[in-house]
Design an enzyme around this catalytic site. Structure first.
Site, PDB file in Angstrom:
ATOM      1  N   TRP A 191     -26.306  62.134  45.696  1.00  0.00           N
ATOM      2  CA  TRP A 191     -25.919  63.179  46.273  1.00  0.00           C
ATOM      3  C   TRP A 191     -24.887  63.025  47.421  1.00  0.00           C
ATOM      4  CZ3 TRP A 191     -26.733  63.802  51.525  1.00  0.00           C
ATOM      5  CH2 TRP A 191     -25.929  64.484  51.622  1.00  0.00           C
ATOM      6  N   GLU A 232     -25.730  66.040  42.233  1.00  0.00           N
ATOM      7  CA  GLU A 232     -25.999  66.994  42.634  1.00  0.00           C
ATOM      8  C   GLU A 232     -25.249  67.388  42.959  1.00  0.00           C
ATOM      9  OE1 GLU A 232     -28.834  66.138  45.493  1.00  0.00           O
ATOM     10  OE2 GLU A 232     -29.668  68.279  45.951  1.00  0.00           O
ATOM     11  N   LYS A 234     -23.039  70.734  46.167  1.00  0.00           N
ATOM     12  CA  LYS A 234     -23.617  71.204  47.480  1.00  0.00           C
ATOM     13  C   LYS A 234     -22.286  71.690  47.687  1.00  0.00           C
ATOM     14  CE  LYS A 234     -25.531  70.042  51.728  1.00  0.00           C
ATOM     15  NZ  LYS A 234     -26.293  69.224  52.804  1.00  0.00           N
ATOM     16  N   ASP A 265     -29.848  72.461  43.154  1.00  0.00           N
ATOM     17  CA  ASP A 265     -30.350  72.796  44.976  1.00  0.00           C
ATOM     18  C   ASP A 265     -30.647  73.907  45.556  1.00  0.00           C
ATOM     19  OD1 ASP A 265     -31.544  72.850  47.765  1.00  0.00           O
ATOM     20  OD2 ASP A 265     -31.181  71.114  47.531  1.00  0.00           O
ATOM     21  N   HIS A 268     -27.870  75.090  48.165  1.00  0.00           N
ATOM     22  CA  HIS A 268     -26.788  74.397  48.021  1.00  0.00           C
ATOM     23  C   HIS A 268     -25.603  75.615  47.530  1.00  0.00           C
ATOM     24  CE1 HIS A 268     -28.093  69.952  48.592  1.00  0.00           C
ATOM     25  NE2 HIS A 268     -28.646  70.554  49.158  1.00  0.00           N
ATOM     26  N   HIS A 292     -33.875  71.508  42.860  1.00  0.00           N
ATOM     27  CA  HIS A 292     -34.326  70.991  43.700  1.00  0.00           C
ATOM     28  C   HIS A 292     -34.752  72.142  44.517  1.00  0.00           C
ATOM     29  CE1 HIS A 292     -32.522  66.916  45.218  1.00  0.00           C
ATOM     30  NE2 HIS A 292     -32.982  66.210  44.202  1.00  0.00           N
ATOM     31  N   ASP A 300     -26.575  75.098  55.859  1.00  0.00           N
ATOM     32  CA  ASP A 300     -27.754  75.136  55.288  1.00  0.00           C
ATOM     33  C   ASP A 300     -28.685  73.697  56.111  1.00  0.00           C
ATOM     34  OD1 ASP A 300     -27.718  71.880  53.626  1.00  0.00           O
ATOM     35  OD2 ASP A 300     -26.512  70.850  55.347  1.00  0.00           O
ATOM     36  N   ASP A 302     -32.768  73.126  55.318  1.00  0.00           N
ATOM     37  CA  ASP A 302     -34.466  72.576  54.482  1.00  0.00           C
ATOM     38  C   ASP A 302     -35.068  73.275  54.817  1.00  0.00           C
ATOM     39  OD1 ASP A 302     -32.684  70.788  51.722  1.00  0.00           O
ATOM     40  OD2 ASP A 302     -31.552  70.787  54.138  1.00  0.00           O
ATOM     41  N   ASP A 332     -37.129  70.025  47.748  1.00  0.00           N
ATOM     42  CA  ASP A 332     -36.531  68.963  48.769  1.00  0.00           C
ATOM     43  C   ASP A 332     -36.767  69.694  50.190  1.00  0.00           C
ATOM     44  OD1 ASP A 332     -34.595  68.038  49.740  1.00  0.00           O
ATOM     45  OD2 ASP A 332     -32.636  67.879  48.517  1.00  0.00           O
TER      46      ASP A 332
HETATM   47  C1  RNT Z   1     -28.598  66.694  50.351  1.00  0.00           C
HETATM   48  C2  RNT Z   1     -29.425  67.425  49.211  1.00  0.00           C
HETATM   49  C3  RNT Z   1     -30.093  65.822  48.558  1.00  0.00           C
HETATM   50  C4  RNT Z   1     -31.176  65.322  50.158  1.00  0.00           C
HETATM   51  C5  RNT Z   1     -32.183  64.310  49.743  1.00  0.00           C
HETATM   52  C6  RNT Z   1     -32.487  63.456  50.935  1.00  0.00           C
HETATM   53  O1  RNT Z   1     -28.094  67.785  50.817  1.00  0.00           O
HETATM   54  O2  RNT Z   1     -30.121  67.712  49.277  1.00  0.00           O
HETATM   55  O3  RNT Z   1     -31.587  66.799  47.838  1.00  0.00           O
HETATM   56  O4  RNT Z   1     -31.457  66.434  50.925  1.00  0.00           O
HETATM   57  O5  RNT Z   1     -31.472  63.309  48.661  1.00  0.00           O
HETATM   58 ZN    ZN Z   2     -31.168  68.508  47.338  1.00  0.00          ZN
END
Ligand code: RNT
Ligand code: ZN
Length: 424
Positions: A191, A232, A234, A265, A268, A292, A300, A302, A332
Site C-alpha cells: 500500500w 491495496e 484506497k 480494505d 477504503h 483488510h 478515512d 481505522d 487493519d
Molecule cells: C492504509 C492502509 C494500510 C495501512 C497499514 C498500516 O490506509 O489501510 O493497510 O493501514 O498498512
Molecule cells: Zn488496509
C-alpha cells in the site's frame, strides 16, 4: 459489576442451540471447527499506534493517522511480542501476525528502508517459529522523509522513486524469507500513501509511474511457495483527499492483468459502497483477495471493527465463496484511545464471531427458496435466522478454543494493564 459468564449454563444453552440449528439444517459443531480453522492475520500496528521502531514518536503524514494517547503503547519488539502473545490468549482461532517493514530490529545502527534484509527480522522469525504463528509483511511506504512530498512509487523524482522501488524489492525478499522460515507463503501487501490534497492537472502520469514501479518490484521472481503478492487500493487519505493514483479501478485492472491478489480494505470505499458485493464480482477476474477488516466512520478512519451488518455481510460472502486458498484475512485498525490489547481483542473476536455467523447460515434453505422463486420465503428465512441462538454457539467456540467467555477477558486485561502497561 461485569456480567460474569457461567460455563455450565453455556454448555446447557449449547445443547438447545445445537437442536435449533439442526432443524435449520445446520451442523453447529462443524461450523465451530471451521470457524476456528480459518487463519486471521493480526496487525502488529494496533500495538504501537503504527509508529514502528525507527525512533518516531508519532505517526505523521502518509495519508493515515492514529489518534488517542492511552498509556502503555509497545515501544520495541520485546514489548510488542509480549502484548501480542497476551492478546492471542484472549482471541479464539488460528492466528497469523502481520508486520510492517519499519518494525525491523537491526542490531546496532539503524537500517535504511532500502537496505533492509531478512536478517533484520530474525527475532520476529524465531518468535514466529517458536509460537507457531506465521508472519505476513508490508513494505512501509509512509512516515519517512522521502515520503514527505506525498509521493513514493508514483513520484516524478527518479531518486525518490528508485529509493522506494528498492524498498519494495527488499520487502519482498524479506517476506519470502519469512515464508521459507514458516513453510507457507507470507503475504506481502503493497500500500503506498501516494496522493494529492488538491485537484491534480495530470492524473495519468503518476499512475503510469506507479504501474512501472510496481512492475519493477513484482517482476523479480520469487518462489510462490514463500510469498503471495497483494496490492491495496484506497479512495482517499488525509492529505490525499483529491486524488489517489492507487485507486480501486487502478488496482482492479492491475491485479487482473498482473495475476496477483487484490487487497480490499473495508475502510477504503465510499460509505455507501458494499465490500460484500465486490467479492464475488472480482473473484471472477483476479487470482485472489486479501481482506483488510476495519471500520470506517465517516472519513478515512481505522476504528475497531464491530459486529455490524457490514462485517457480517462481508464474512457471509467470503464463506459462500469457500475459497480459502484464494482469500486471506487480515485485520487493519489502529485506535490509540483505548487499551490496545482490548482493541485487538474486540476487533478480532468480532471477526471470528462474524465468520461463525456466516458458517451458521442455513444456506440450503435460502438457496432452495431462491431457486423456487419464493422470495417471501427467502426474506422470511433471512430475517428469522438473525435471532437464532448464536451466542450459545459462540460461547462453545470460546470454551473449545480455551479463551474467556463473554467479557470475562476484562479482568485479565486490567491485570495486565496494572502489571505491565502502566509501567511503561
Ligand atoms: C492504509 C492502509 C494500510 C495501512 C497499514 C498500516 O490506509 O489501510 O493497510 O493501514 O498498512
Ligand atoms: Zn488496509
Amino acid at each position: 459489576m461485569n456480567p460474569c459468564e457461567n460455563k455450565d449454563a453455556a454448555e446447557k444453552a449449547y445443547m438447545l442451540a445445537k437442536e435449533t440449528y439442526k432443524n435449520w439444517g445446520v451442523d453447529t459443531d462443524a461450523a465451530i471447527n471451521k470457524a476456528l480453522e480459518i487463519p486471521v492475520s493480526i496487525q502488529c500496528w494496533q500495538g504501537d499506534d503504527v509508529i514502528g521502531f525507527e525512533g518516531a514518536s508519532e505517526l505523521s503524514g502518509g495519508g493515515i493517522l492514529t489518534t488517542g494517547n492511552y498509556p502503555g503503547r509497545a515501544r520495541n519488539g520485546d514489548e510488542l511480542r509480549r502484548d501480542a502473545e497476551f492478546a492471542f490468549s484472549l482471541i479464539p482461532g488460528k492466528k497469523r501476525f502481520n508486520l510492517h517493514a519499519f518494525y525491523a530490529e537491526p542490531e546496532g545502527s539503524k537500517a535504511a528502508r532500502d537496505k533492509l534484509e531478512p536478517e533484520h527480522f530474525k527475532k520476529w522469525m524465531a518468535w514466529s517459529k517458536e509460537k507457531h504463528i506465521p508472519l505476513d509483511f508490508n513494505p512501509s511506504f509512509f512516515a519517512h522523509p522521502l515520503a514527505g512530498s506525498g509521493y513514493t512509487l508514483a513520484s516524478a523524482d527518479p531518486k525518490i522513486r528508485d529509493f522506494w522501488i528498492r524498498h519494495g524489492k527488499a520487502s519482498r525478499r524479506i517476506a519470502s524469507a519469512m515464508g521459507a522460515n514458516q513453510g507457507s507463503p507470507c503475504v506481502d501487501n503493497i500500500w503506498v500513501c501516494d496522493g494529492s490534497k488538491d485537484t491534480p492537472a495530470d492524473r495519468i502520469s503518476p499512475r503510469m509511474r506507479l504501474k512501472d514501479a510496481l512492475d519493477e518490484i513484482l517482476d523479480v521472481p520469487l518462489d510462490p511457495k514463500t510469498i503471495t503478492d497483494a496490492v491495496e487500493s484506497k479512495l482517499f487519505g488525509i492529505g490525499s483527499e483529491a486524488y489517489v493514483p492507487g485507486s480501486h479501478d487502478f488496482y482492479l485492472g492491475y491485479t487482473a492483468s498482473k495475476r496477483i491478489r487484490l487487497c480490499l480494505d473495508m475502510g477504503h470505499f465510499h460509505p455507501t459502497e458494499s465490500i460484500a458485493d465486490k467479492i464475488s464480482a472480482v473473484m471472477l477476474f483476479v487470482p485472489g483477495l486479501l481482506m483488510h477488516f476495519s471500520r470506517g466512520v465517516r472519513w478515512d478512519s481505522d476504528h475497531v471493527p464491530t459486529y455490524s451488518d457490514d462485517l457480517r455481510d462481508t464474512c457471509r460472502e467470503i464463506i459462500r465463496q469457500n475459497a480459502f486458498d484464494r482469500i486471506d484475512l487480515s485485520m487493519d485498525f489502529f485506535d490509540a484511545s483505548l487499551n490496545r490489547i482490548a482493541a485487538w481483542t474486540i476487533g478480532c473476536r468480532n471477526l471470528r464471531l462474524a465468520l461463525l455467523n456466516a458458517l451458521l447460515e442455513p444456506a440450503k434453505l435460502l438457496i432452495d427458496a431462491e431457486n423456487a422463486g419464493s422470495y417471501h420465503e427467502r426474506l422470511g428465512l433471512m430475517e428469522a435466522q438473525k435471532v437464532l441462538p448464536i451466542s450459545a454457539v459462540w460461547d462453545t467456540l470460546c470454551l473449545r478454543a480455551g479463551v474467556p467467555l463473554g467479557v470475562d477477558w476484562f479482568k485479565p486485561v486490567l491485570e495486565y494493564e496494572a502489571a505491565v502497561l502502566s509501567k511503561r
